[in-house]
Design an enzyme around this catalytic site. Structure first.
Site, PDB file in Angstrom:
ATOM      1  N   CYS A   1       0.832  -1.212   0.000  1.00  0.00           N
ATOM      2  CA  CYS A   1       0.000   0.000   0.000  1.00  0.00           C
ATOM      3  C   CYS A   1       0.865   1.260   0.000  1.00  0.00           C
ATOM      4  O   CYS A   1       1.603   1.517   0.959  1.00  0.00           O
ATOM      5  CB  CYS A   1      -0.905  -0.055   1.234  1.00  0.00           C
ATOM      6  SG  CYS A   1      -1.736   1.478   1.643  1.00  0.00           S
TER       7      CYS A   1
ATOM      8  N   CYS B   1       0.177   3.669   2.854  1.00  0.00           N
ATOM      9  CA  CYS B   1       0.693   3.084   4.101  1.00  0.00           C
ATOM     10  C   CYS B   1       2.186   3.372   4.238  1.00  0.00           C
ATOM     11  O   CYS B   1       2.665   3.690   5.325  1.00  0.00           O
ATOM     12  CB  CYS B   1       0.462   1.575   4.139  1.00  0.00           C
ATOM     13  SG  CYS B   1      -1.277   1.087   4.096  1.00  0.00           S
TER      14      CYS B   1
END
Length: 136
Positions: free
Chosen positions: A63, A66
């Protein structure tokens, strides 16, 4: 406000020193000055019960947001009174589902062992500090 931050920094420094001394003595303990990897619901429950304010970062290695959030989370762990825990949603799918995590990054804030705030998506450091300070 500056005095409070100085006090938090002193406490974190003492925690780091104590952790280093514990490692030297062969009894390493996780530091609350750095994120704690969580591998099960029981671990998360234990961390939430042991600490007053816990910020849980549900993330995935693949991600992009993230990865951008990671340094912010590390700074928050080092510079605030909150304990920070990280949950890899790919390795802990049941745990993520149990907390209703449908997308990453998702941040949950626990206060006194109970989830009190949910933040979804990229967050800036000021927002995280503000949410933590509301419960610290």
């Amino acid at each position: 406000m500056t005095d409070e931050l100085d006090e938090i920094r002193r406490e974190k420094l003492n925690e780091l020193r104590n952790r280093d001394e514990a490692r030297t003595a062969g009894r390493a303990e996780p530091s609350v000055s750095e994120p704690i990897a969580v591998g099960s619901g029981a671990e998360l429950s234990e961390i939430a019960a042991e600490h007053d304010v816990v910020l849980v970062d549900f993330y995935a290695d693949w991600c992009g947001p993230c990865q951008m959030l990671d340094p912010v989370v590390e700074t928050v762990a080092a510079e605030t009174a909150a304990t920070v825990a990280k949950v890899d949603v790919d390795a802990n799918q049941q745990l993520a589902a149990a907390y209703g995590v449908r997308g990453v990054p998702t941040l949950l804030l626990f206060a006194d062992g109970e989830p009190v705030e949910r933040l979804v998506g990229m967050q800036d450091e000021a927002r995280l500090r503000s949410v933590i300070e509301a419960y610290a």
